[in-house]
Design a protein around this motif. Structure first.
Motif, short mmCIF file in Angstrom:
data_model
loop_
_atom_site.label_atom_id
_atom_site.label_comp_id
_atom_site.label_asym_id
_atom_site.label_seq_id
_atom_site.Cartn_x
_atom_site.Cartn_y
_atom_site.Cartn_z
N UNK A 43 -18.32 -2.39 -2.59
CA UNK A 43 -17.92 -1.00 -2.79
C UNK A 43 -18.82 -0.33 -3.82
N UNK A 44 -19.05 0.96 -3.63
CA UNK A 44 -19.85 1.70 -4.60
C UNK A 44 -18.95 2.29 -5.68
N UNK A 45 -19.56 2.81 -6.72
CA UNK A 45 -18.82 3.43 -7.82
C UNK A 45 -18.08 4.69 -7.37
N UNK A 46 -18.45 5.26 -6.22
CA UNK A 46 -17.79 6.46 -5.72
C UNK A 46 -16.42 6.15 -5.11
N UNK A 47 -16.10 4.89 -4.91
CA UNK A 47 -14.80 4.50 -4.34
C UNK A 47 -13.70 4.77 -5.35
N UNK A 48 -12.59 5.35 -4.87
CA UNK A 48 -11.50 5.74 -5.76
C UNK A 48 -10.18 5.02 -5.46
N UNK A 49 -10.19 4.04 -4.58
CA UNK A 49 -8.98 3.28 -4.28
C UNK A 49 -8.60 2.38 -5.45
N UNK A 50 -7.31 2.02 -5.57
CA UNK A 50 -6.91 1.12 -6.66
C UNK A 50 -7.65 -0.22 -6.64
N UNK A 51 -7.93 -0.76 -5.44
CA UNK A 51 -8.65 -2.03 -5.34
C UNK A 51 -9.68 -1.91 -4.21
N UNK A 117 -3.23 -2.05 4.35
CA UNK A 117 -2.58 -1.58 3.13
C UNK A 117 -3.56 -1.32 1.97
N UNK A 118 -4.51 -2.21 1.69
CA UNK A 118 -5.42 -1.93 0.57
C UNK A 118 -6.24 -0.64 0.80
N UNK A 119 -6.56 -0.34 2.05
CA UNK A 119 -7.30 0.88 2.35
C UNK A 119 -6.42 2.11 2.21
N UNK A 120 -5.12 1.94 2.43
CA UNK A 120 -4.19 3.06 2.39
C UNK A 120 -3.62 3.31 1.01
N UNK A 121 -4.27 2.77 -0.01
CA UNK A 121 -3.89 3.07 -1.38
C UNK A 121 -3.02 2.02 -2.04
N UNK A 122 -2.65 0.97 -1.29
CA UNK A 122 -1.84 -0.09 -1.85
C UNK A 122 -2.70 -1.27 -2.26
N UNK A 123 -2.05 -2.33 -2.61
CA UNK A 123 -2.75 -3.57 -2.92
C UNK A 123 -2.47 -4.54 -1.79
N UNK A 124 -3.25 -5.58 -1.68
CA UNK A 124 -3.09 -6.53 -0.59
C UNK A 124 -1.65 -7.00 -0.49
N UNK A 125 -1.08 -6.91 0.70
CA UNK A 125 0.29 -7.35 0.92
C UNK A 125 1.34 -6.28 0.69
#
Length: 130
Positions: A43-51, A117-125
Motif C-alpha cells: 500500500x502507498x502512503x495515500x491509503x487511508x484505511x485503518x489497515x 471487511x478490511x477494504x470496507x473500513x474494518x479489520x480482518x474478521x
C-alpha cells in the motif's frame, strides 16, 4: 469476446490498485470515505484505511471473483439480515475498472462483506463497521 484487461482497454495508472470506498453505516448516517492505493505489492502512503495491508491482502485474495464475477447459475442465499451498512467501491484493480456495491441484506451479501471487511473500513474478521 473482448479481453477487458488488454492494454488498449486498461486505464493508464501507475498503481496496481487504486480504489475509493464510500461506507454508510445506516440510511441517513454520515458517509465515510477511504482510499486504497497500492503498487509493487505494498500500500502507498495515500491509503487511508485503518489497515491498508490487510485491505490489500483481501483485494488480492478475493478481488477478482468479487469485482468481476463470472456468470453462472443463480445463487441460493439465506434470507438473513446482517445490518443496514452499505459500501460502494470504485476505481481500478490491475487495469480493470471497478464499480461494486456491498451490503448485508442476505447470506450471500454478508459473505461478500466479510471477505472484503478490511477494504470496507474494518479489520480482518470484522463486519467492516467502523
Amino acid at each position: 469476446m473482448t479481453d477487458t484487461a488488454s492494454p488498449q482497454n486498461a486505464r493508464h495508472n501507475p498503481h496496481d490498485v487504486d480504489l475509493t470506498i464510500r461506507l454508510t453505516e445506516a440510511p441517513g448516517a454520515p458517509e465515510y470515505t477511504f482510499r486504497l492505493e497500492a503498487g509493487d505489492g505494498a500500500p502507498s502512503a495515500a491509503s487511508t484505511l485503518p489497515d491498508p495491508a490487510a485491505a490489500l491482502e483481501a483485494v488480492r485474495r478475493h478481488g477478482e471473483a468479487i469485482f468481476f464475477p463470472k456468470p453462472g447459475p443463480p445463487r441460493l442465499c439465506t434470507q438473513q439480515y446482517g445490518g443496514p451498512q452499505t459500501a460502494i467501491v470504485t476505481g481500478w484493480y490491475l487495469g480493470r475498472e471497478v464499480n461494486s456495491r456491498f451490503s448485508r441484506t442476505d447470506g450471500c451479501e454478508i459473505a461478500r462483506w466479510r471477505a472484503m471487511a478490511p477494504l470496507l473500513g474494518g479489520v480482518a474478521g470484522s463486519t467492516g463497521a467502523i
